[in-house]
Design a protein around this motif. Structure first.
Motif, PDB file in Angstrom:
ATOM      1  N   CYS A  19       0.972  -1.704  -0.283  1.00  0.00           N
ATOM      2  CA  CYS A  19      -0.365   0.010  -0.097  1.00  0.00           C
ATOM      3  C   CYS A  19       0.704   1.539  -0.201  1.00  0.00           C
ATOM      4  CB  CYS A  19      -1.032  -0.164   1.200  1.00  0.00           C
ATOM      5  SG  CYS A  19      -2.085   1.900   1.229  1.00  0.00           S
ATOM      6  N   GLN A  20       1.725   1.210   0.622  1.00  0.00           N
ATOM      7  CA  GLN A  20       2.947   3.036   0.555  1.00  0.00           C
ATOM      8  C   GLN A  20       3.269   2.603  -0.268  1.00  0.00           C
ATOM      9  OE1 GLN A  20       4.100   0.818   4.434  1.00  0.00           O
ATOM     10  NE2 GLN A  20       3.922   2.972   5.658  1.00  0.00           N
ATOM     11  N   LEU A  21       3.829   1.377  -0.758  1.00  0.00           N
ATOM     12  CA  LEU A  21       4.705   1.479  -2.511  1.00  0.00           C
ATOM     13  C   LEU A  21       3.599   2.364  -3.219  1.00  0.00           C
ATOM     14  CD1 LEU A  21       5.812  -1.990  -2.460  1.00  0.00           C
ATOM     15  CD2 LEU A  21       7.716   0.198  -1.952  1.00  0.00           C
ATOM     16  N   GLU A  22       2.483   2.101  -3.947  1.00  0.00           N
ATOM     17  CA  GLU A  22       1.920   2.498  -4.368  1.00  0.00           C
ATOM     18  C   GLU A  22       1.118   4.111  -3.961  1.00  0.00           C
ATOM     19  OE1 GLU A  22      -2.862   1.691  -6.236  1.00  0.00           O
ATOM     20  OE2 GLU A  22      -2.175   0.093  -4.564  1.00  0.00           O
ATOM     21  N   GLN A  23       1.021   4.178  -2.786  1.00  0.00           N
ATOM     22  CA  GLN A  23       1.100   5.111  -2.632  1.00  0.00           C
ATOM     23  C   GLN A  23       2.251   6.512  -2.645  1.00  0.00           C
ATOM     24  OE1 GLN A  23       0.509   6.033   1.462  1.00  0.00           O
ATOM     25  NE2 GLN A  23      -1.902   6.361   1.466  1.00  0.00           N
ATOM     26  N   GLU A  24       3.225   5.912  -3.223  1.00  0.00           N
ATOM     27  CA  GLU A  24       4.548   6.700  -3.290  1.00  0.00           C
ATOM     28  C   GLU A  24       5.082   6.585  -4.582  1.00  0.00           C
ATOM     29  OE1 GLU A  24       7.116   8.557  -1.087  1.00  0.00           O
ATOM     30  OE2 GLU A  24       5.610   8.122   0.578  1.00  0.00           O
ATOM     31  N   SER A  25       4.485   5.933  -5.707  1.00  0.00           N
ATOM     32  CA  SER A  25       4.212   5.420  -6.429  1.00  0.00           C
ATOM     33  C   SER A  25       3.665   6.886  -7.496  1.00  0.00           C
ATOM     34  CB  SER A  25       3.805   4.295  -7.356  1.00  0.00           C
ATOM     35  OG  SER A  25       4.095   4.217  -8.839  1.00  0.00           O
ATOM     36  N   ALA A  26       2.611   6.928  -6.646  1.00  0.00           N
ATOM     37  CA  ALA A  26       1.816   7.385  -7.011  1.00  0.00           C
ATOM     38  C   ALA A  26       1.870   8.945  -6.984  1.00  0.00           C
ATOM     39  CB  ALA A  26       0.315   7.047  -6.033  1.00  0.00           C
ATOM     40  N   LEU A  27       1.920   8.883  -5.752  1.00  0.00           N
ATOM     41  CA  LEU A  27       2.720  11.095  -5.933  1.00  0.00           C
ATOM     42  C   LEU A  27       4.596  11.418  -6.798  1.00  0.00           C
ATOM     43  CD1 LEU A  27       2.997  13.266  -3.866  1.00  0.00           C
ATOM     44  CD2 LEU A  27       4.615  11.646  -2.570  1.00  0.00           C
ATOM     45  N   ILE A  28       4.873  10.253  -7.487  1.00  0.00           N
ATOM     46  CA  ILE A  28       5.730  10.677  -8.044  1.00  0.00           C
ATOM     47  C   ILE A  28       4.705  11.025  -9.190  1.00  0.00           C
ATOM     48  CG2 ILE A  28       7.885  10.082  -9.539  1.00  0.00           C
ATOM     49  CD1 ILE A  28       8.463   7.878  -7.030  1.00  0.00           C
ATOM     50  N   ARG A  29       3.639   9.822  -9.703  1.00  0.00           N
ATOM     51  CA  ARG A  29       3.401  10.045 -10.436  1.00  0.00           C
ATOM     52  C   ARG A  29       2.984  11.798 -11.130  1.00  0.00           C
ATOM     53  NH1 ARG A  29       1.679   4.921  -9.584  1.00  0.00           N
ATOM     54  NH2 ARG A  29      -0.454   5.605  -9.668  1.00  0.00           N
TER      55      ARG A  29
ATOM     56  N   LEU B 187      14.628   3.241  -8.344  1.00  0.00           N
ATOM     57  CA  LEU B 187      13.489   4.049  -9.146  1.00  0.00           C
ATOM     58  C   LEU B 187      12.883   4.024 -10.720  1.00  0.00           C
ATOM     59  CD1 LEU B 187      12.481   7.348  -8.383  1.00  0.00           C
ATOM     60  CD2 LEU B 187      14.069   8.128  -9.146  1.00  0.00           C
ATOM     61  N   GLY B 188      13.844   3.835 -11.324  1.00  0.00           N
ATOM     62  CA  GLY B 188      12.741   3.161 -13.048  1.00  0.00           C
ATOM     63  C   GLY B 188      12.272   2.336 -12.946  1.00  0.00           C
ATOM     64  N   ALA B 189      12.339   1.231 -11.708  1.00  0.00           N
ATOM     65  CA  ALA B 189      11.428  -0.304 -11.694  1.00  0.00           C
ATOM     66  C   ALA B 189      10.477   0.570 -10.977  1.00  0.00           C
ATOM     67  CB  ALA B 189      12.234  -1.314 -10.574  1.00  0.00           C
ATOM     68  N   PHE B 190      11.103   1.011  -9.786  1.00  0.00           N
ATOM     69  CA  PHE B 190       9.714   1.637  -8.986  1.00  0.00           C
ATOM     70  C   PHE B 190       8.590   2.622  -9.913  1.00  0.00           C
ATOM     71  CE2 PHE B 190       7.869   4.512  -6.273  1.00  0.00           C
ATOM     72  CZ  PHE B 190       7.419   3.724  -4.848  1.00  0.00           C
ATOM     73  N   VAL B 191       9.308   3.526 -10.900  1.00  0.00           N
ATOM     74  CA  VAL B 191       7.749   4.284 -11.600  1.00  0.00           C
ATOM     75  C   VAL B 191       7.460   3.566 -12.908  1.00  0.00           C
ATOM     76  CG1 VAL B 191       7.852   6.518 -13.570  1.00  0.00           C
ATOM     77  CG2 VAL B 191       9.325   6.235 -10.985  1.00  0.00           C
ATOM     78  N   THR B 192       8.645   2.897 -13.301  1.00  0.00           N
ATOM     79  CA  THR B 192       8.062   2.548 -15.094  1.00  0.00           C
ATOM     80  C   THR B 192       6.839   1.104 -14.455  1.00  0.00           C
ATOM     81  OG1 THR B 192       9.857   1.058 -15.243  1.00  0.00           O
ATOM     82  CG2 THR B 192       9.428   3.231 -16.630  1.00  0.00           C
ATOM     83  N   ARG B 193       6.943   0.798 -13.414  1.00  0.00           N
ATOM     84  CA  ARG B 193       5.995  -0.248 -13.196  1.00  0.00           C
ATOM     85  C   ARG B 193       4.863  -0.393 -13.493  1.00  0.00           C
ATOM     86  NH1 ARG B 193       4.433  -5.941 -12.791  1.00  0.00           N
ATOM     87  NH2 ARG B 193       3.777  -6.372 -10.561  1.00  0.00           N
ATOM     88  N   THR B 194       4.169   0.804 -13.287  1.00  0.00           N
ATOM     89  CA  THR B 194       2.724   1.350 -13.454  1.00  0.00           C
ATOM     90  C   THR B 194       2.948   1.866 -15.061  1.00  0.00           C
ATOM     91  OG1 THR B 194       2.221   2.488 -11.064  1.00  0.00           O
ATOM     92  CG2 THR B 194       0.995   2.653 -12.849  1.00  0.00           C
TER      93      THR B 194
END
Length: 196
Positions: free
Chosen positions: A97-107, A163-170
């Protein structure tokens, strides 16, 4: 003028300020930078738009301050004895859940930081640079233990990889980053890149 600003800002308690910043970041995750309005922040936080403008002056300034107030997790407790283990422990610091929130924040910030120089600067200072500094601690321990040489060319790209893995997953898979995905990514990409 600075005294007036300080006097006005002092009316908001630290707890209320933290609540406002959390709401701003939640909205940013939900609707992105362009969709975030002072009206939406006022409605979400049960404040007046006039108060928000009086305290922060503008949407970019409010977002900048919310980012500054965003708590960054420390890696002080991440030391498994191996760099490989440390990477996995790093992934475990946040649940899915926290990973999804951080990814959404960056997006939510992705496009805006290109157009707003202050936002980009603060994003670097408050999000990227602390992550890089914390990662450097882990990497330096790996170097000191002899797991990887100090001049290994991949050391300078570990944050880029994470960061690339984190952002590009979505973007690529239309899925949020998860612990399972990041664990697999560490083993398939980062560990081999460092020759661990």
């Amino acid at each position: 003028m600075a005294e007036v600003t300080m006097t006005r800002r002092s009316r908001i308690t630290p707890e209320r300020e933290a609540e406002l910043y959390a709401a701003v970041l939640d909205l940013l995750r939900e609707v992105g930078y362009d969709g975030l309005t002072m009206d939406a922040v006022a409605a979400r936080t049960r404040s007046s738009k006039a108060t928000l403008y009086r305290q922060w002056g503008s949407k970019p300034r409010l977002i900048v301050e919310a980012l500054r107030g965003h708590k960054h997790a420390s890696v002080d407790d991440v030391d498994t004895g191996t760099l490989h283990g440390d990477f996995h422990a790093l992934v475990m610091r946040a649940d899915d859940c926290q990973l999804e929130q951080e990814s959404a924040l960056i997006r939510g910030l992705a496009m805006a930081i290109q157009a707003e120089p202050d936002l980009l600067r603060v994003f670097r200072e408050e999000v990227i640079e602390p992550e890089l500094a914390e990662l450097e601690v882990l990497l330096q321990r790996g170097v000191e233990r002899g797991e990887v040489s100090a001049d290994h060319p991949a050391l300078g790209y570990v944050l880029h990889m994470l960061l690339g893995a984190f952002v590009t997953r979505t973007l690529i898979d239309d899925l949020p980053p998860t612990q399972e995905f990041l664990h697999d990514y560490v083993d398939a990409v980062i560990v081999p890149a460092l020759g661990l």
